[in-house]
Design an enzyme around this catalytic site. Structure first.
Site, PDB file in Angstrom:
ATOM      1  N   HIS A   1       1.246  -1.363   0.280  1.00  0.00           N
ATOM      2  CA  HIS A   1      -0.012   0.645   0.348  1.00  0.00           C
ATOM      3  C   HIS A   1       0.559   1.569  -0.095  1.00  0.00           C
ATOM      4  O   HIS A   1       2.382   1.099   0.751  1.00  0.00           O
ATOM      5  CB  HIS A   1      -1.030   0.385   1.069  1.00  0.00           C
TER       6      HIS A   1
ATOM      7  N   ASP B   1       2.594  -4.207   8.123  1.00  0.00           N
ATOM      8  CA  ASP B   1       1.297  -3.346   7.799  1.00  0.00           C
ATOM      9  C   ASP B   1       0.468  -4.651   7.876  1.00  0.00           C
ATOM     10  O   ASP B   1       0.223  -5.473   6.946  1.00  0.00           O
ATOM     11  CB  ASP B   1       1.807  -3.204   6.840  1.00  0.00           C
TER      12      ASP B   1
ATOM     13  N   GLN C   1      -4.922  -5.324   6.773  1.00  0.00           N
ATOM     14  CA  GLN C   1      -5.762  -6.219   5.890  1.00  0.00           C
ATOM     15  C   GLN C   1      -5.445  -7.962   6.669  1.00  0.00           C
ATOM     16  O   GLN C   1      -6.094  -8.361   6.460  1.00  0.00           O
ATOM     17  CB  GLN C   1      -5.405  -6.166   5.096  1.00  0.00           C
TER      18      GLN C   1
ATOM     19  N   LYS D   1     -10.568  -0.811   9.722  1.00  0.00           N
ATOM     20  CA  LYS D   1     -11.320  -1.863   9.302  1.00  0.00           C
ATOM     21  C   LYS D   1     -11.179  -2.738   9.868  1.00  0.00           C
ATOM     22  O   LYS D   1     -11.284  -4.494  10.003  1.00  0.00           O
ATOM     23  CB  LYS D   1      -9.806  -2.082   8.132  1.00  0.00           C
TER      24      LYS D   1
ATOM     25  N   CYS E   1      -4.702   2.366  -3.452  1.00  0.00           N
ATOM     26  CA  CYS E   1      -3.647   3.204  -2.913  1.00  0.00           C
ATOM     27  C   CYS E   1      -2.162   2.065  -3.226  1.00  0.00           C
ATOM     28  O   CYS E   1      -1.785   1.612  -2.532  1.00  0.00           O
ATOM     29  CB  CYS E   1      -3.934   3.645  -1.483  1.00  0.00           C
TER      30      CYS E   1
HETATM   31  N1  PLP Z   1      -1.849  -0.252   5.024  1.00  0.00           N
HETATM   32  C1  PLP Z   1      -3.316  -1.181   3.736  1.00  0.00           C
HETATM   33  C2  PLP Z   1      -2.648  -2.836   3.554  1.00  0.00           C
HETATM   34  C3  PLP Z   1      -3.658  -1.138   3.858  1.00  0.00           C
HETATM   35  O1  PLP Z   1      -5.520  -1.404   2.899  1.00  0.00           O
HETATM   36  C4  PLP Z   1      -4.359   0.569   4.417  1.00  0.00           C
HETATM   37  C5  PLP Z   1      -5.939   0.898   3.870  1.00  0.00           C
HETATM   38  O2  PLP Z   1      -6.639   1.082   3.166  1.00  0.00           O
HETATM   39  C6  PLP Z   1      -3.333   1.474   4.740  1.00  0.00           C
HETATM   40  C7  PLP Z   1      -2.186   0.194   4.912  1.00  0.00           C
HETATM   41  C8  PLP Z   1      -4.032   2.344   5.164  1.00  0.00           C
HETATM   42  O3  PLP Z   1      -4.420   2.913   7.056  1.00  0.00           O
HETATM   43  P1  PLP Z   1      -5.214   3.922   7.334  1.00  0.00           P
HETATM   44  O4  PLP Z   1      -5.563   4.623   5.963  1.00  0.00           O
HETATM   45  O5  PLP Z   1      -6.011   3.604   7.536  1.00  0.00           O
HETATM   46  O6  PLP Z   1      -3.759   3.953   7.968  1.00  0.00           O
END
Ligand code: PLP
Length: 407
Positions: free
Chosen positions: A121, A198, A201, A224, A361
């Site tokens: 991401h 990270d 998910q 999430k 993203c």
């Molecule tokens: N990493 C992953 C794999 C994500 O799916 C997301 C959000 O879509 C993020 C990071 C970023 O999360 P946040 O927008 O809650 O900071």
């Protein structure tokens, strides 16, 4: 608890959108919230709204207990050693930026390497690009297999004794791939690198045990996982957090303030400058209670069954390409020949079906897939096979709407 009972707890699901019952298949972007979470946040504002760690009055004590109680729930949820290792953040993005800004900038130099993957991401790419810019370190990418999975052989070859940081997502928000974090962590440690995960998910959908993974940092977001927006957490091993400097300075995070110099509170509060996201943290605690009661193993199994069913049903529709490995979390990313994913999502929306379309993203991954965008259906504990049927039926309608141009 069966899925219908679970659905009863989510008020938002019981509505019509564009004249059709809502089929919400966008939980990877943000999940819906059960009454338990909505009420926990409301209860704080109605009954004991107060700042934390400051006053000695009763409401302040209640708020502090609830805020710190939520931290303990998070600790237990991911099996961290201590609440000193749990920092409240705005979410995954802020948590990863904290590691990049505080840990990486202080510890990396021009000879060093950071290893990530092309499936990350943007929140797990750009902070490292910035670290590379500031320190002169090199940002390297582990290759992906043809199906988008990571091979440990590639990990072994990419991570070397020059690597100081490895940062990988546990579950891909596009491909649904579940990455072998424990094994990659072993390879990182063997080479003297720290492992950042990270978990945006993965934490909502499967049991996470940071002791077992042995990762150095783990980032995730409450929104999430049935919790409120604007709150999340960073887990970090105490030995790292102790040495790291805060990145935000001001109230709440200080021990002593002089005219020229100040000192910081101990962990975890030195990283939490300013009035924290109190209601959010309490809501995150309620979300963790809720998920724990349902059981992460049950959620994982429910999604596995749903995603298998979804893929088998999508396979019946000619001209739809699904991306990602066979073994996956509850995410199905797809494209329909010759129809832009935004058009697909628009027609599905007209049928009450909410899916996401775009680059998710993950522009480097889109480039790797050789597409500009995709559509994505993502499933959670409240989705049903009947909803999958509605989704597939709407997909067929989409195809007809565009004059059968795909398939
Ligand atoms: N990493 C992953 C794999 C994500 O799916 C997301 C959000 O879509 C993020 C990071 C970023 O999360 P946040 O927008 O809650 O900071």
């Amino acid at each position: 608890m069966n899925v219908q009972e679970v659905r009863q707890m989510f008020p938002i699901l019981h509505q019509e959108v564009n004249g059709h019952p809502l089929v919400y298949l966008d939980s990877a972007a943000t999940s819906q919230k059960p009454v338990q979470v909505i009420e926990a946040v409301e209860d704080y504002y109605r009954r004991y709204n107060s700042n934390v760690h400051r006053g000695v009055h009763t409401l302040g004590t209640h708020a502090t207990d609830a805020y710190e109680g939520a931290r303990e729930k998070i600790r237990k949820f991911i099996n961290a050693h201590s609440t000193e290792e749990i920092i409240f953040t705005r979410g995954t993005t802020t948590a990863l930026n904290l590691v990049a800004t505080s840990y990486a900038r202080a510890n990396l130099g021009p000879e060093d390497e950071i290893v990530i993957t092309p499936m990350e991401h943007h929140s797990n790419i750009i902070p490292w690009q910035q670290v590379a810019k500031h320190t002169g370190a090199t940002l390297k990418y582990m290759p992906l297999q043809d199906d988008g999975s990571i091979s440990l052989k590639d990990a072994e070859e990419t991570i070397t004794d020059k690597t100081k940081i490895v940062s990988v997502m546990q579950v891909s928000n596009v491909l649904g791939a579940v990455n072998p974090i424990k094994d990659i962590t072993k390879i990182a440690h063997k080479n003297g690198a720290v492992m950042v995960v990270d978990g945006a998910q993965s934490a909502p959908h499967m049991k996470v045990d940071v002791k077992d993974l042995d990762c150095d940092f783990f980032a995730f977001s409450a929104h999430k996982m049935c919790g409120p927006t604007g709150i999340g957490a960073l887990y970090g091993k105490k030995k790292h957090l102790e040495k790291m400097e805060p990145v935000e300075f001001g109230g709440e995070m200080i021990d002593f303030v002089g005219l020229q110099e100040s000192t910081w509170k101990e962990l975890p509060w030195k990283f939490e400058g300013g009035t924290p996201i109190i209601a959010g943290a309490i809501g995150m605690g309620a979300a963790i209670d809720f998920l724990t009661e349902i059981g992460l193993d049950n959620i994982d199994a429910h999604e596995e069954k749903l995603v298998k069913y979804a893929i088998s049903r999508i396979d019946e529709v000619e001209g739809v390409k699904v991306y990602g490995p066979e073994k996956r979390a509850g995410i199905v990313t797809f494209n329909c020949d010759d129809v832009h994913p935004h058009d697909v999502a628009t027609v599905l929306d007209a049928e009450g079906v909410a899916v996401r379309a775009g680059h998710h993203c993950a522009q480097p991954l889109m480039k790797w897939l050789n597409v500009t965008a995709t559509a994505r259906a993502s499933f959670y504990l409240y989705n049903t096979e009947e909803e999958v049927d509605v989704f597939v039926k709407s997909l067929i309608k989409t195809k007809e709407y565009f004059g059968n141009v795909f398939g």
